[in-house]
Design an enzyme around this catalytic site. Structure first.
Site, mmCIF file in Angstrom:
data_model
loop_
_atom_site.group_PDB
_atom_site.id
_atom_site.type_symbol
_atom_site.label_atom_id
_atom_site.label_comp_id
_atom_site.label_asym_id
_atom_site.label_seq_id
_atom_site.Cartn_x
_atom_site.Cartn_y
_atom_site.Cartn_z
ATOM 1 N N ASN A 7 11.127 -3.159 -4.141
ATOM 2 C CA ASN A 7 10.615 -3.290 -2.779
ATOM 3 C C ASN A 7 9.445 -4.285 -2.813
ATOM 4 O O ASN A 7 8.419 -4.029 -3.442
ATOM 5 C CB ASN A 7 10.157 -1.911 -2.285
ATOM 6 N N ASP A 9 7.628 -5.467 -0.292
ATOM 7 C CA ASP A 9 6.730 -5.438 0.874
ATOM 8 C C ASP A 9 5.282 -5.801 0.527
ATOM 9 O O ASP A 9 4.590 -6.467 1.296
ATOM 10 C CB ASP A 9 6.672 -4.030 1.499
ATOM 11 N N HIS A 10 4.818 -5.318 -0.642
ATOM 12 C CA HIS A 10 3.410 -5.538 -0.975
ATOM 13 C C HIS A 10 3.075 -7.005 -1.215
ATOM 14 O O HIS A 10 1.915 -7.402 -1.087
ATOM 15 C CB HIS A 10 3.019 -4.720 -2.210
ATOM 16 N N ARG A 18 -4.346 -12.782 4.401
ATOM 17 C CA ARG A 18 -4.912 -14.079 4.800
ATOM 18 C C ARG A 18 -4.093 -14.775 5.885
ATOM 19 O O ARG A 18 -4.473 -15.823 6.368
ATOM 20 C CB ARG A 18 -4.976 -15.009 3.570
ATOM 21 N N HIS A 43 11.054 -3.772 3.954
ATOM 22 C CA HIS A 43 10.910 -2.940 5.151
ATOM 23 C C HIS A 43 10.338 -3.810 6.275
ATOM 24 O O HIS A 43 9.161 -4.181 6.234
ATOM 25 C CB HIS A 43 9.969 -1.767 4.845
ATOM 26 N N ARG A 45 8.933 -3.632 9.530
ATOM 27 C CA ARG A 45 8.404 -2.592 10.426
ATOM 28 C C ARG A 45 8.324 -3.089 11.854
ATOM 29 O O ARG A 45 8.194 -4.293 12.092
ATOM 30 C CB ARG A 45 6.996 -2.177 9.965
ATOM 31 N N ARG A 49 3.786 -5.511 10.149
ATOM 32 C CA ARG A 49 2.483 -5.632 9.481
ATOM 33 C C ARG A 49 2.586 -6.333 8.124
ATOM 34 O O ARG A 49 1.616 -6.889 7.647
ATOM 35 C CB ARG A 49 1.839 -4.255 9.309
ATOM 36 N N HIS A 50 3.757 -6.284 7.486
ATOM 37 C CA HIS A 50 3.901 -7.075 6.243
ATOM 38 C C HIS A 50 5.114 -7.998 6.337
ATOM 39 O O HIS A 50 4.972 -9.160 6.644
ATOM 40 C CB HIS A 50 3.867 -6.208 4.977
ATOM 41 N N GLU A 70 15.109 -1.868 4.874
ATOM 42 C CA GLU A 70 14.623 -0.588 5.404
ATOM 43 C C GLU A 70 14.191 -0.828 6.836
ATOM 44 O O GLU A 70 13.465 -1.795 7.111
ATOM 45 C CB GLU A 70 13.405 -0.107 4.617
ATOM 46 N N THR A 100 2.198 4.359 4.693
ATOM 47 C CA THR A 100 3.529 4.092 4.166
ATOM 48 C C THR A 100 4.450 5.156 4.757
ATOM 49 O O THR A 100 3.980 6.086 5.413
ATOM 50 C CB THR A 100 3.545 4.121 2.620
ATOM 51 N N THR A 101 5.770 5.028 4.514
ATOM 52 C CA THR A 101 6.707 6.002 5.060
ATOM 53 C C THR A 101 6.326 7.394 4.556
ATOM 54 O O THR A 101 6.255 7.609 3.353
ATOM 55 C CB THR A 101 8.144 5.653 4.612
ATOM 56 N N GLU A 151 19.194 8.272 0.682
ATOM 57 C CA GLU A 151 18.160 7.997 -0.317
ATOM 58 C C GLU A 151 17.264 9.223 -0.358
ATOM 59 O O GLU A 151 16.628 9.567 0.658
ATOM 60 C CB GLU A 151 17.351 6.744 0.055
ATOM 61 N N HIS A 191 10.487 6.301 -3.580
ATOM 62 C CA HIS A 191 9.175 6.497 -2.950
ATOM 63 C C HIS A 191 8.202 7.169 -3.911
ATOM 64 O O HIS A 191 8.414 8.302 -4.318
ATOM 65 C CB HIS A 191 9.229 7.289 -1.640
ATOM 66 N N GLY A 192 7.176 6.408 -4.261
ATOM 67 C CA GLY A 192 6.122 6.944 -5.136
ATOM 68 C C GLY A 192 6.446 6.911 -6.615
ATOM 69 O O GLY A 192 5.625 7.342 -7.436
ATOM 70 N N GLY A 213 8.501 0.065 -5.296
ATOM 71 C CA GLY A 213 7.670 -1.050 -4.853
ATOM 72 C C GLY A 213 6.259 -0.989 -5.386
ATOM 73 O O GLY A 213 5.875 -1.742 -6.283
ATOM 74 N N HIS A 214 5.483 -0.052 -4.872
ATOM 75 C CA HIS A 214 4.038 -0.040 -5.110
ATOM 76 C C HIS A 214 3.652 -0.128 -6.593
ATOM 77 O O HIS A 214 2.823 -0.951 -6.975
ATOM 78 C CB HIS A 214 3.416 1.218 -4.487
HETATM 79 N N1 PXP Z 1 12.216 3.926 -0.387
HETATM 80 C C1 PXP Z 1 11.825 3.927 0.911
HETATM 81 C C2 PXP Z 1 12.792 4.418 1.941
HETATM 82 C C3 PXP Z 1 10.556 3.459 1.289
HETATM 83 O O1 PXP Z 1 10.181 3.479 2.583
HETATM 84 C C4 PXP Z 1 9.697 2.955 0.295
HETATM 85 C C5 PXP Z 1 8.361 2.398 0.671
HETATM 86 O O2 PXP Z 1 8.513 1.334 1.548
HETATM 87 C C6 PXP Z 1 10.160 2.956 -1.038
HETATM 88 C C7 PXP Z 1 11.412 3.468 -1.350
HETATM 89 C C8 PXP Z 1 9.301 2.434 -2.156
HETATM 90 O O3 PXP Z 1 8.207 3.262 -2.308
HETATM 91 P P1 PXP Z 1 7.026 2.841 -3.300
HETATM 92 O O4 PXP Z 1 6.416 1.587 -2.744
HETATM 93 O O5 PXP Z 1 6.122 4.012 -3.256
HETATM 94 O O6 PXP Z 1 7.655 2.617 -4.637
#
Ligand code: PXP
Length: 242
Positions: A7, A9-10, A18, A43, A45, A49-50, A70, A100-101, A151, A191-192, A213-214
């Site tokens: 992911n 997004d970050h 910026r 994602h 949104r 925002r990103h 997403e 975040t979600t 998921e 997620h996480g 992602g994160h």
């Molecule tokens: N899966 C879904 C559905 C999400 O919304 C996200 C965060 O955007 C992720 C996975 C990835 O989560 P993380 O950034 O915590 O790894």
């Protein structure tokens, strides 16, 4: 085999700090793919925002693997998905205030709406995945919508702070994956997840795709994106090679 989708997004979050053109999302996706990621997740949104619609458009032209979009279950987003045709859409709940979600989709409560959106996307040839908590009622409702994938939201497992709580949440994911497959659903998770907690989830029978992602983008700040992706992939392979 469990595949890893990154992911990105970050990367867009840093760019939007910026509001200029770097870091470049397309370059980031390419590095993830060269490092072995099997897909890129983005994602878009409602508040943009990103990631922006333009990022999706560019990724669709440049990604060599596949793009998992997403998005919220809205008609606006269905139109965007139909325009760009990602390999997969993952429907997620979206609240403007959240960082975040937060939770999974409440498919049981909004079965008609989510079923309709799923059907519209599928009619356009887009595969649909529903991001849900590992709860039986959500699994049963998800199967009824006709979505091919779910998921499993791994957030509660990742947030668990002691051994008993971790075991409880991991068991819920194992049971969730099992039940999903009984219902004819295919299973992704995410997620996480990070370098310390990914292996038990990657080892769950039947999980096909992990969306992370994160932790990977954070680690990349110190070691570079290619190495961050490779290290995550190595853990997933170790967990699934038994
Ligand atoms: N899966 C879904 C559905 C999400 O919304 C996200 C965060 O955007 C992720 C996975 C990835 O989560 P993380 O950034 O915590 O790894």
């Amino acid at each position: 085999m469990t595949i890893l989708c990154i992911n990105v997004d970050h990367v867009a979050t840093v760019r939007e700090a910026r509001k200029i053109t770097e870091p470049d999302l397309v370059a980031a996706a390419l590095i993830c793919e060269l490092a072995g990621a099997a897909g890129i997740t983005l994602h878009v949104r409602e508040d943009r925002r990103h990631a922006k619609e333009r990022d999706l458009a560019l990724l669709m032209q440049t990604a060599k693997t596949r793009v998992n979009l997403e998005m919220a279950a809205t008609n606006e987003m269905v139109n965007i998905a139909r325009k760009y045709h990602p390999h997969q859409v993952t429907l997620v709940p979206e609240k403007r205030e959240e960082v975040t979600t937060e939770g999974g989709l409440d498919v049981a409560r909004h079965i008609k709406k989510i079923g309709d959106i799923t059907h519209k996307l599928q009619k356009s040839g887009i595969r649909v995945s529903l991001f849900i908590d590992p709860e039986e009622k959500q699994l049963i409702a998800s199967a009824k919508t006709g979505a091919e994938f779910i998921e499993l939201h791994t957030g509660r497992y990742c947030d668990a702070r002691n051994e008993t709580a971790v075991k409880k949440q991991l068991d819920a994911l194992v049971r969730g994956a099992e039940k999903a497959r009984e219902l004819g659903l295919r299973v992704n998770a995410g997620h996480g997840l990070n370098y310390r907690n990914v292996k038990p989830v990657a080892a769950i029978e039947g999980i096909e795709e992990l969306n992370i992602g994160h932790s990977v983008i954070s680690h990349a700040i110190f070691v570079g994106l290619e190495r961050a992706v490779k290290e995550m992939l190595a853990l997933i392979r170790e967990a699934t090679s038994r």
